[in-house]
Design a protein around this motif. Structure first.
Motif, PDB file in Angstrom:
ATOM      1  N   GLN A   1       0.814  -1.210   0.000  1.00 61.32           N
ATOM      2  CA  GLN A   1       0.000   0.000   0.000  1.00 61.32           C
ATOM      3  C   GLN A   1       0.851   1.265   0.000  1.00 61.32           C
ATOM      4  O   GLN A   1       0.465   2.277  -0.582  1.00 61.32           O
ATOM      5  CB  GLN A   1      -0.944   0.012   1.203  1.00 61.32           C
ATOM      6  N   LEU A   2       2.025   1.204   0.628  1.00 62.16           N
ATOM      7  CA  LEU A   2       2.899   2.375   0.622  1.00 62.16           C
ATOM      8  C   LEU A   2       3.299   2.754  -0.801  1.00 62.16           C
ATOM      9  O   LEU A   2       3.290   3.930  -1.176  1.00 62.16           O
ATOM     10  CB  LEU A   2       4.140   2.112   1.471  1.00 62.16           C
TER      11      LEU A   2
ATOM     12  N   LEU B   1       0.244   4.269  -2.625  1.00 62.26           N
ATOM     13  CA  LEU B   1      -0.021   5.658  -2.254  1.00 62.26           C
ATOM     14  C   LEU B   1       1.070   6.588  -2.786  1.00 62.26           C
ATOM     15  O   LEU B   1       0.777   7.655  -3.340  1.00 62.26           O
ATOM     16  CB  LEU B   1      -0.110   5.779  -0.737  1.00 62.26           C
TER      17      LEU B   1
ATOM     18  N   THR C   1     -10.072   1.162   1.933  1.00 66.57           N
ATOM     19  CA  THR C   1      -9.151   1.180   3.063  1.00 66.57           C
ATOM     20  C   THR C   1      -9.040   2.620   3.588  1.00 66.57           C
ATOM     21  O   THR C   1      -9.262   3.587   2.855  1.00 66.57           O
ATOM     22  CB  THR C   1      -7.759   0.681   2.658  1.00 66.57           C
ATOM     23  N   ASP C   2      -8.696   2.746   4.857  1.00 69.80           N
ATOM     24  CA  ASP C   2      -8.635   4.070   5.475  1.00 69.80           C
ATOM     25  C   ASP C   2      -7.630   4.979   4.781  1.00 69.80           C
ATOM     26  O   ASP C   2      -7.906   6.153   4.526  1.00 69.80           O
ATOM     27  CB  ASP C   2      -8.267   3.928   6.955  1.00 69.80           C
ATOM     28  N   ARG C   3      -6.447   4.442   4.471  1.00 71.87           N
ATOM     29  CA  ARG C   3      -5.401   5.270   3.879  1.00 71.87           C
ATOM     30  C   ARG C   3      -5.742   5.686   2.451  1.00 71.87           C
ATOM     31  O   ARG C   3      -5.447   6.811   2.034  1.00 71.87           O
ATOM     32  CB  ARG C   3      -4.060   4.544   3.918  1.00 71.87           C
TER      33      ARG C   3
ATOM     34  N   ALA D   1      -8.267   8.372   2.625  1.00 73.89           N
ATOM     35  CA  ALA D   1      -7.614   9.632   3.000  1.00 73.89           C
ATOM     36  C   ALA D   1      -6.914  10.268   1.802  1.00 73.89           C
ATOM     37  O   ALA D   1      -6.940  11.491   1.632  1.00 73.89           O
ATOM     38  CB  ALA D   1      -6.615   9.375   4.132  1.00 73.89           C
ATOM     39  N   LEU D   2      -6.265   9.433   0.965  1.00 75.22           N
ATOM     40  CA  LEU D   2      -5.612   9.942  -0.240  1.00 75.22           C
ATOM     41  C   LEU D   2      -6.623  10.602  -1.171  1.00 75.22           C
ATOM     42  O   LEU D   2      -6.402  11.715  -1.667  1.00 75.22           O
ATOM     43  CB  LEU D   2      -4.897   8.806  -0.962  1.00 75.22           C
TER      44      LEU D   2
ATOM     45  N   ALA E   1       2.568  10.017   2.154  1.00 83.19           N
ATOM     46  CA  ALA E   1       2.386   8.590   1.831  1.00 83.19           C
ATOM     47  C   ALA E   1       3.274   7.726   2.725  1.00 83.19           C
ATOM     48  O   ALA E   1       4.183   7.032   2.261  1.00 83.19           O
ATOM     49  CB  ALA E   1       2.694   8.340   0.355  1.00 83.19           C
ATOM     50  N   ARG E   2       3.014   7.776   4.015  1.00 79.62           N
ATOM     51  CA  ARG E   2       3.770   6.989   4.987  1.00 79.62           C
ATOM     52  C   ARG E   2       2.812   6.294   5.948  1.00 79.62           C
ATOM     53  O   ARG E   2       1.709   6.782   6.188  1.00 79.62           O
ATOM     54  CB  ARG E   2       4.748   7.867   5.780  1.00 79.62           C
ATOM     55  N   ARG E   3       3.253   5.175   6.473  1.00 85.35           N
ATOM     56  CA  ARG E   3       2.506   4.470   7.513  1.00 85.35           C
ATOM     57  C   ARG E   3       3.081   4.864   8.865  1.00 85.35           C
ATOM     58  O   ARG E   3       4.289   4.914   9.052  1.00 85.35           O
ATOM     59  CB  ARG E   3       2.613   2.955   7.320  1.00 85.35           C
TER      60      ARG E   3
END
Length: 226
Positions: free
Chosen positions: A34-35, A38, A75-77, A80-81, A171-173
Motif C-alpha cells: 500500500q505504501l 499511495l 481502506t482508510d489510507r 484519506a488519499l 504517503a507513509r505508515r
C-alpha cells in the motif's frame, strides 16, 4: 526485471494512464504494497501538475478493505488519499476486465517498449527516473490518426484537471515503536539502530517506501528502509 548495480532482480511498476490523451506516468518499486500504491499517486499527480476528477481501479487490497455483495469499502489510507486530492475513486466491476482495459494494455506496452531489454542503473530510483523521462519523450513523439501527439492532447486535458493541494499527501505508515536498551527499534521484522540516548523510550516511526523517519521527543532520525 531491472539490473541494479549489476544485479538483476524483479520490481513492481505503478502506472497511471490518462484515457483521453494517453499520457502515462510510471514509477518502479521494491515492494507491491500500500505504501508504493499511495506513493505512486503522489508522484504521478505531482508530475502531471493536476488531479483527474475520477480514477478507475481494480479491486486491489491496497484500495479495498472488504467487499459485501456489490458494495466495496475503501481502506482508510486510500480514502484519506482520495479526500486529500479530491478525486472520485471508481472500482471496476469484478470479472469485467474491459472496465480498465486501457491501463492494462498500456502496462504491457510499457514493459515491451521501455523495459525491454532489461534496464540498468546504479539504483532503482535512478532506473525509475529514466523510465519516467522515456515516457515523456515518447509522449512528445507518439501521434494519433489525426497527427496529434500525446502531449498535444494532454494540453487540452490539463485545463480540466483539478488543482493540486497546497501540500502533497504524506504517503507513509505511522507506527508507535518501543526502543530497546541497546537503542534498537523493530519495524517489519528489521531492527534499526537509533541514537543511544533514545534507549528505553517510545518513538513514532513514519514508514515510507525508501526510508523510515523516527521521531522521539522532538528529535528525528532517518534510516533507509530494508
Amino acid at each position: 526485471t531491472v539490473e541494479e548495480a549489476g544485479v538483476r532482480r524483479e520490481v513492481w511498476k505503478f502506472l497511471l494512464h490518462l484515457m483521453y490523451s494517453g499520457r502515462d506516468v510510471a514509477w518502479l518499486y521494491d515492494r507491491c504494497d500500500q505504501l508504493a500504491f499511495l506513493d505512486g499517486h503522489v508522484r504521478a499527480l505531482t508530475h502531471l501538475g493536476g488531479v483527474p476528477a475520477r480514477i478507475v481501479y481494480d479491486n486491489l487490497s491496497a484500495a479495498v478493505k472488504r467487499r459485501v455483495g456489490v458494495e466495496r469499502e475503501l481502506t482508510d489510507r486510500f480514502r484519506a488519499l482520495a479526500s486529500h486530492y479530491l478525486f472520485e475513486p471508481c472500482l471496476a466491476r469484478p470479472g469485467e476486465g474491459h472496465d480498465k482495459g486501457g491501463v492494462e494494455s498500456r502496462g504491457k506496452g510499457i514493459r515491451l517498449q521501455h523495459l525491454t531489454p532489461v534496464p540498468q542503473g546504479t539504483s532503482l530510483p535512478a532506473i525509475a527516473t529514466q523510465l519516467l523521462a522515456d515516457l515523456d519523450v515518447a509522449a512528445s513523439r507518439r501521434r494519433d490518426e489525426n497527427g496529434r501527439t500525446v502531449l498535444e492532447r494532454f494540453a487540452e486535458e490539463a485545463v480540466r484537471l483539478r488543482a493540486l493541494p497546497e501540500r502533497p499527501f504524506e504517503a507513509r505508515r505511522v507506527e508507535l515503536v518501543s526502543i530497546s536498551r541497546q537503542a534498537l527499534a523493530r519495524v517489519e521484522g528489521t531492527q534499526y539502530s537509533l541514537p543511544s540516548h533514545w534507549n528505553r523510550l517510545e518513538a513514532t516511526a513514519f514508514v515510507g517506501v525508501e526510508d523510515i523517519r523516527f521521531v522521539c521527543f522532538g528529535e528525528e532520525a532517518t534510516r533507509a528502509r530494508t
